[in-house]
Scaffold this motif. Structure first.
Motif, PDB file in Angstrom:
ATOM      1  N   ARG A  72      27.903  -5.071  18.805  1.00 28.48           N
ATOM      2  CA  ARG A  72      27.726  -4.457  17.682  1.00 28.48           C
ATOM      3  C   ARG A  72      28.538  -3.179  17.547  1.00 28.48           C
ATOM      4  NH1 ARG A  72      22.106  -3.542  18.983  1.00 28.48           N
ATOM      5  NH2 ARG A  72      22.852  -3.530  21.138  1.00 28.48           N
ATOM      6  N   PRO A  73      28.468  -2.542  16.490  1.00 27.54           N
ATOM      7  CA  PRO A  73      29.448  -1.389  16.571  1.00 27.54           C
ATOM      8  C   PRO A  73      28.677  -0.179  17.492  1.00 27.54           C
ATOM      9  CG  PRO A  73      28.834  -2.061  14.194  1.00 27.54           C
ATOM     10  CD  PRO A  73      28.037  -2.919  15.260  1.00 27.54           C
ATOM     11  N   HIS A  74      29.581   0.464  17.920  1.00 30.84           N
ATOM     12  CA  HIS A  74      29.316   1.667  18.709  1.00 30.84           C
ATOM     13  C   HIS A  74      28.945   1.417  20.136  1.00 30.84           C
ATOM     14  CE1 HIS A  74      30.066   4.185  15.364  1.00 30.84           C
ATOM     15  NE2 HIS A  74      29.163   3.291  14.705  1.00 30.84           N
ATOM     16  N   VAL A  75      28.863   0.131  20.329  1.00 29.55           N
ATOM     17  CA  VAL A  75      28.194  -0.257  21.764  1.00 29.55           C
ATOM     18  C   VAL A  75      29.432   0.071  22.795  1.00 29.55           C
ATOM     19  CG1 VAL A  75      27.795  -2.245  23.516  1.00 29.55           C
ATOM     20  CG2 VAL A  75      26.937  -1.896  21.111  1.00 29.55           C
ATOM     21  N   GLY A  76      29.246   0.918  23.879  1.00 24.98           N
ATOM     22  CA  GLY A  76      30.286   1.152  24.808  1.00 24.98           C
ATOM     23  C   GLY A  76      30.574   0.040  25.681  1.00 24.98           C
ATOM     24  N   HIS A  77      31.665  -0.025  26.108  1.00 25.63           N
ATOM     25  CA  HIS A  77      32.014  -1.469  27.085  1.00 25.63           C
ATOM     26  C   HIS A  77      33.475  -1.195  27.572  1.00 25.63           C
ATOM     27  CE1 HIS A  77      33.867  -2.137  23.142  1.00 25.63           C
ATOM     28  NE2 HIS A  77      34.781  -3.013  23.676  1.00 25.63           N
ATOM     29  N   ARG A  78      33.547  -2.129  28.775  1.00 24.73           N
ATOM     30  CA  ARG A  78      34.831  -2.186  29.438  1.00 24.73           C
ATOM     31  C   ARG A  78      35.038  -3.642  29.691  1.00 24.73           C
ATOM     32  NH1 ARG A  78      35.653  -0.935  35.571  1.00 24.73           N
ATOM     33  NH2 ARG A  78      33.686  -2.100  36.701  1.00 24.73           N
ATOM     34  N   ILE A  79      36.497  -3.950  29.904  1.00 27.04           N
ATOM     35  CA  ILE A  79      36.882  -5.377  30.162  1.00 27.04           C
ATOM     36  C   ILE A  79      37.664  -5.309  31.336  1.00 27.04           C
ATOM     37  CG2 ILE A  79      38.025  -7.341  28.802  1.00 27.04           C
ATOM     38  CD1 ILE A  79      37.983  -5.569  26.236  1.00 27.04           C
TER      39      ILE A  79
END
Length: 266
Positions: A72-79
């Motif tokens: 969803r918009p504005h969800v912090g994440h890394r890959i």
């Protein structure tokens, strides 16, 4: 592990473009990490080739081919790249994403959805600038509304102590430390540990540990590791015990996740 910072100023964020849907693709080597970031738009992340791990503030997902992560918009994440991978990303303005899943999740990518993602990526920042592109984007959203969420989610705690335990388990899935061992290392009772862990993850410790081990196994299988080696690395003593646990958890045997053999040469 090499990494690449991706921030709101990065052109991959696409927040400045007028098209309500945009797409981008990039190739990454095994072991590469895209640093923690967030987008103003909703994001569909798909590995056309290879396996990635998406770690967000709301959970952790193993993403083999034929699946994608919706954030969803504005969800912090890394890959994190478990293997060399080609990653496609489709970003959608919040107003257009209102009817899309209201939780972050992994969804199945049908052949049609895969082609629509590739087409959107080919159009880049101008997906909706033509009537054809507008229709393509609308169909992509319709397809994304249909798939049910897949059970490839590993909830991640925001409690720093529980997060450290979870990190140790995912880094070394075969280690045999029990809940009482972790409780002792954190100077708390087993009952208190279980209460904190369940509150932080929504799962009890045993369920979470099993899900973590089997999700890690799934990534190793897709990367081509032998099933017996994967079973041993997960702490199972036999191929059959591992297969039974995997099927109970995901409804499919491990062999279903084996890489497809290359087509015969003409």
């Amino acid at each position: 592990m090499p990494s690449h910072p991706l921030t709101e100023a990065d052109p991959h964020d696409h927040s400045a473009y007028s098209s309500w849907m945009t797409g981008v693709a990039a190739d990454y080597p095994a072991g590469f990490a895209v640093d923690f970031h967030r987008h103003a738009r909703g994001q569909l992340l798909c590995a056309l080739d290879g396996v990635m791990v998406v770690e967000a503030t709301t959970g952790r997902w193993i993403v083999p081919p034929t699946t994608a992560v919706w954030l969803r918009p504005h969800v912090g994440h890394r890959i994190l790249m478990r293997s060399a991978a080609r990653i496609c990303s489709v970003l959608v303005l919040p107003d257009a994403a209102r009817d899309l899943p209201d939780t972050d999740c992994v969804v199945h990518v049908s052949p049609l959805l895969r082609e629509l993602i590739c087409a959107a990526v080919a159009l880049g920042t101008q997906v909706c600038e033509t009537p054809r592109g507008e229709l393509l984007a609308s169909l992509l959203l319709q397809e994304l509304r249909e798939p049910a969420a897949l059970p490839f989610h590993l909830p991640w705690p925001d409690d720093a102590r529980m997060a450290a335990v979870c990190r140790a388990i995912t880094d070394h899935p075969a280690q045999g430390r029990l809940a009482q061992d972790w409780a002792q290392s954190l100077a708390m009772s087993a009952k208190t540990f279980h209460r904190h862990f369940s509150k932080s993850t929504g799962m009890n410790f045993g369920q979470w540990q099993l899900q973590a081990r089997l999700l890690g196994a799934m990534a190793a299988i897709v990367c081509g590791q032998p099933l017996m080696r994967v079973a041993l690395d997960c702490g199972y003593e036999s191929h059959s015990a591992f297969t039974q646990a995997f099927k109970r958890q995901f409804g499919l045997t491990p062999s279903k996740f084996l890489p497809a053999p290359p087509p015969p040469r003409a």
